[in-house]
Design a protein around this motif. Structure first.
Motif, PDB file in Angstrom:
ATOM      1  N   ALA A   1      37.069  35.143  48.954  1.00 12.71           N
ATOM      2  CA  ALA A   1      37.964  35.765  47.963  1.00 12.71           C
ATOM      3  C   ALA A   1      37.200  36.322  46.774  1.00 12.71           C
ATOM      4  O   ALA A   1      37.572  37.372  46.236  1.00 12.71           O
ATOM      5  CB  ALA A   1      38.985  34.730  47.490  1.00 12.71           C
ATOM      6  N   GLY A   2      36.114  35.631  46.363  1.00 15.60           N
ATOM      7  CA  GLY A   2      35.379  36.043  45.173  1.00 15.60           C
ATOM      8  C   GLY A   2      34.222  36.968  45.444  1.00 15.60           C
ATOM      9  O   GLY A   2      33.590  37.479  44.505  1.00 15.60           O
ATOM     10  N   GLY A   3      33.866  37.186  46.707  1.00 13.79           N
ATOM     11  CA  GLY A   3      32.818  38.144  47.046  1.00 13.79           C
ATOM     12  C   GLY A   3      31.415  37.670  46.777  1.00 13.79           C
ATOM     13  O   GLY A   3      30.483  38.486  46.727  1.00 13.79           O
TER      14      GLY A   3
ATOM     15  N   ASP B   1      34.074  36.815  41.500  1.00 13.09           N
ATOM     16  CA  ASP B   1      35.011  37.720  40.843  1.00 13.09           C
ATOM     17  C   ASP B   1      36.312  36.936  40.614  1.00 13.09           C
ATOM     18  O   ASP B   1      37.154  36.824  41.507  1.00 13.09           O
ATOM     19  CB  ASP B   1      35.254  38.943  41.730  1.00 13.09           C
TER      20      ASP B   1
ATOM     21  N   GLU C   1      38.969  37.455  38.836  1.00  8.55           N
ATOM     22  CA  GLU C   1      40.244  38.175  38.956  1.00  8.55           C
ATOM     23  C   GLU C   1      40.628  38.349  40.423  1.00  8.55           C
ATOM     24  O   GLU C   1      41.799  38.215  40.786  1.00  8.55           O
ATOM     25  CB  GLU C   1      40.122  39.541  38.275  1.00  8.55           C
ATOM     26  N   ALA C   2      39.618  38.659  41.246  1.00  9.06           N
ATOM     27  CA  ALA C   2      39.906  38.812  42.684  1.00  9.06           C
ATOM     28  C   ALA C   2      40.337  37.496  43.303  1.00  9.06           C
ATOM     29  O   ALA C   2      41.237  37.454  44.157  1.00  9.06           O
ATOM     30  CB  ALA C   2      38.667  39.357  43.397  1.00  9.06           C
TER      31      ALA C   2
ATOM     32  N   ALA D   1      43.913  36.747  42.339  1.00 12.39           N
ATOM     33  CA  ALA D   1      44.880  37.635  42.976  1.00 12.39           C
ATOM     34  C   ALA D   1      44.934  37.463  44.488  1.00 12.39           C
ATOM     35  O   ALA D   1      45.807  38.027  45.148  1.00 12.39           O
ATOM     36  CB  ALA D   1      44.518  39.094  42.646  1.00 12.39           C
ATOM     37  N   SER D   2      44.006  36.691  45.032  1.00 10.90           N
ATOM     38  CA  SER D   2      43.916  36.545  46.491  1.00 10.90           C
ATOM     39  C   SER D   2      44.972  35.559  47.018  1.00 10.90           C
ATOM     40  O   SER D   2      45.319  34.570  46.343  1.00 10.90           O
ATOM     41  CB  SER D   2      42.515  36.044  46.865  1.00 10.90           C
TER      42      SER D   2
END
Length: 785
Positions: free
Chosen positions: A184-186, A194, A196-197, A200-201
């Motif tokens: 989710a965070g990359g 990340d 925010e990612a 929002a995931s």
């Protein structure tokens, strides 16, 4: 930081090698193992961390393509915790030199202790999520070894297994959580996620719940608290290390760090804060009932961990500041108290409170140390525990009246069990006796400096944090930037004036005085309020249920007679063929590409198989079996696979030799009784297996997905430097697979060798009595100690 993590691991090997000549003095080497961690105090004291500058970072590449690197990040919180581990680890090592018996197995104790300390240092400093999980699991394994060090005692084995099973459950949760966060965070780096990612995931909530599972199990929160009291079976220096700065705090570290990711969700605080406060109350309630000093401290650790989790779970600046302050105080007084209990046990021969009285007359220095540490744990002025308790009350005032009520009752119970602990130093001195009236120790005297100095230093720190609160605040604020409370304006002071927190403190003292005054009635109430269902009973029930299920599965599968196992195998082969037809119905089309030259070979193979079926003695059956094997080798040769043909020839040769070796040890050859119905079933199963296997092979000729062989043909020389594709494939592309296969073959060879050695002459038993029955297995399980 890398050195701080690796040096204890290196010193573990050194201690293991030198334990025999050095004996207990190898404890000094163990203490040296924590020196690099202590040196992290230098960057911790630096202003750059406090001012929010760039944290220290060290990266050692391992498998960067997969994100597997040893990345350590020295922010203020990580460095503060690492120094704490170094201090308690070094003191525990020095204390153990005087505490442990000269007959102790130092070659195990100190390496385990250092491996445990190094794992915990890696856990708090790691920025890579995968490495963090690896260190997390290392703490579980090494704590299992430490708790079970005295494995001849059933209590030690039970405590080690219970701690390992519960923490392993959380470890599985953490593994899934770090995988979800990385996706989710990359990134696999905690500092580069990340956020925010992640928030929002759709993976956010599963990752949050799995992280909480890991934290709650490791830090013994309800209902996973059952393992911590039994972990006291570890030697006392280990208990001091484990309860104050290492394993039990791992969950707290996780909540503190990951709270910056999940803290924005109401679900995070909604789970942690109620569970933390409930754990605090339950731990205090259970501690008040204990008569063993070590058990009392173990349950008090459960209670204090609940307090810490509740504060960090609030996920605001005030809560994090209060939690970090109490983290320091708790480490100081809890380690000191475990050391003190070790002294009492060492000098008097018992830890039971009802056997001890008036110890201040014989152990005056120990009394002073114990008094300071106990007053701090009780939250009384002017000790550090009083200040952090006031912060706890102030934070709980914002959580709601229900939380503050439970917090006050839990704190009153804490004060009450502290009174029970310190009571052993007052009254008339009474030499401890066993149940038969014999003295446990002929002479009781004060402990030597090797035992007294470590707890004295820690008790002095607890006093310093109280009379000079600025010292504790200076340390706590090192973690301000990392945990997001750098802008919090509150300060640590011994006197805040008449505040709601002070009024709650006065109420706590009144309740505690009532509990101490009515000690007998409270104990009576505790005995009669035992719940019929407890976490320990649930744990035992689950364990027995799993063992029974495993026994039934074994009896229903592996315990079958050999013909029944063969029938199951044949049925599985037939089912696989049916599955192949279902997935690839056009199975006969590729037959056009089969050369006619393989037809004689197929006839040879079929003739060999039929011959084995019709043979009446073992020698003929072995020869005909070899015929099918050598026929397969010829088939490989015809298909231009000489390496496979050579391998097949070797296997056939070895198989024939093995058969010849065991012939004289095999039981008599006779026909097993079979009815007509069973014969029909067996013929049907054999036919289904043959047809199914054939269909499966034919189906595999029609690829269900693009073939991967062109990749190896193109990259064998470029990637592996070899012209033989098969060799490159086995050694380079699938090197680990090959190693695993070799190990499996070696294990099979060892097993076969053992079976041959166990072979005895005799008559073959009926297929109905060759397997243990279920009642036999269950009886064995019940009789197992």
């Amino acid at each position: 930081m890398t050195l701080a993590v690796l040096f204890p691991l290196l010193m573990a090997a050194v201690c293991g090698l030198l334990a025999r000549p050095l004996g207990r003095r190898s404890g000094y080497l163990a203490a040296l193992g924590f020196v690099p961690a202590l040196l992290l105090a230098v960057p911790l004291a630096g202003n750059s961390v406090e001012a929010g500058g760039t944290p220290l970072a060290q990266v050692t590449n391992w498998v960067p393509e997969l994100g597997l690197n040893f990345a350590f990040r020295g922010d203020g919180f990580s460095l503060l915790f690492a120094v704490l581990i170094g201090v308690i680890g070094a003191l525990a090592s020095l204390y153990s030199v005087a505490y442990l018996s000269p007959h102790e197995r130092f070659g195990r104790f100190y390496p385990y202790l250092l491996l445990f300390g190094g794992s915990m240092l890696g856990l708090v400093l790691s920025d890579n999520l995968i490495a963090l999980f690896g260190f997390w699991e290392m703490t579980s394994v090494t704590s299992f070894l430490l708790i079970g060090l005295w494995h001849t005692r059933s209590e030690a084995r039970d405590g080690a297994i219970k701690a390992f099973l519960v923490s392993a459950l959380g470890g599985l949760g953490l593994l899934a959580a770090v995988a979800l966060l990385s996706v989710a965070g990359g990134s696999t780096l905690l500092s580069e996620l990340d956020l925010e990612a992640v928030r929002a995931s759709p993976l956010f909530v599963p990752a949050l719940l799995l992280t909480l599972l890991a934290a709650l199990t490791k830090s013994a929160q309800l209902p996973f608290h059952l393992w911590l009291p039994t972990a006291m079976e570890a030697p006392t220096p280990v208990s001091a290390f484990l309860h104050s700065a290492t394993m039990v705090k791992a969950g707290v570290v996780l909540v503190a760090k990951f709270g910056l990711i999940f803290g924005s969700s109401p679900l995070w605080s909604g789970i942690i804060v109620p569970l933390g406060v409930a754990t605090m109350f339950w731990g205090s309630w259970r501690a008040l009932k204990q008569t063993d000093l070590k058990a009392l401290l173990a349950f008090s650790t459960v209670s204090q961990l609940g307090l810490l989790m509740a504060l960090y779970g609030l996920a605001d600046a005030e809560g994090r500041f209060a939690a970090t302050t109490h983290l320091l105080n708790h480490a100081a007084f809890k380690a000191a108290l475990f050391f003190v209990v070790g002294i009492i046990d060492h000098e008097t021969g018992t830890r039971e409170t009802f056997r001890l009285s008036g110890l201040r007359r014989k152990l005056p220095l120990t009394f002073v140390v114990a008094g300071l540490a106990t007053l701090s744990m009780a939250g009384l002025p002017p000790l550090g525990g009083f200040i952090s308790k006031e912060l706890f009350y102030e934070a709980m005032l914002h959580a709601g009246p229900g939380f503050i009520a439970v917090a006050v009752i839990g704190s009153a119970l804490t004060l009450a069990y502290c009174a029970r602990l310190i009571r052993i130093f007052f009254g008339d001195f009474r030499a401890p006796e066993d149940d038969g009236g014999r003295l446990l120790k002929s002479e009781i005297h004060e402990a030597g400096p090797g035992l007294l100095l470590p707890p004295a230093l820690l008790a002095g720190a607890a006093l310093l944090f109280g009379v000079l609160p600025a010292s504790a605040e200076w340390l706590a604020r090192r973690a301000g930037t990392a945990l997001g409370f750098a802008g919090y304006e509150g300060h640590l002071e011994l006197w805040h004036g008449v505040t709601p927190a002070l009024l709650l403190t006065l109420l706590t003292w009144g309740l505690a005085a009532l509990l101490v005054w009515q000690t007998a009635r409270v104990y009576f109430l505790q005995v009669h309020l035992e719940f019929p269902v407890s976490s320990n009973r649930i744990y035992r029930g689950l364990l027995i249920g799993l063992e029974t299920l495993a026994s039934r599965l074994i009896a229903g599968t592996q315990g079958l007679a050999l013909p029944d196992q063969l029938r199951i195998t044949l049925a599985a082969a037939g089912l696989m063929g049916g599955y192949a037809v279902w997935r690839a119905p056009q199975v006969f089309q590729p037959l056009e590409g089969v050369p006619l030259s393989t037809l004689p070979i197929a006839v040879l193979l079929v003739a060999g198989a039929l011959g084995v079926l019709l043979s009446r003695n073992r020698l003929t059956a072995v020869v005909l079996t070899g015929l099918t094997g050598f026929g397969s080798a010829v088939a490989f040769l015809a298909m231009r696979a000489p390496d496979l043909a050579l391998t097949q020839l070797l296997i056939e040769a070895v198989t024939v030799i093995l058969f010849l070796l065991v012939f004289r040890s095999l039981p008599g050859f006779r026909s097993l009784p079979r009815g007509r119905t069973r014969q029909i079933i067996d013929v049907g199963l054999a036919g289904a297996a043959g047809i199914g296997t054939t269909l499966l092979i034919l189906a595999s000729l029609r690829f269900l997905s693009p073939p991967i062989s062109p990749y190896y043909l193109e990259n064998a020389y470029k990637g592996g430097g070899g012209k033989n594709v098969v060799n490159v494939l086995l050694v380079d592309f699938r090197g680990w697979d090959t190693l695993g296969e070799v190990m499996v073959v070696a294990m099979v060879a060892l097993a076969v060798g053992s079976l041959v050695r166990l072979g005895r002459r005799g008559e073959a038993r009926s297929e109905n009595d060759t397997a243990p029955t279920l009642p036999d297995l269950l009886d064995l399980q019940e009789r197992r100690p």
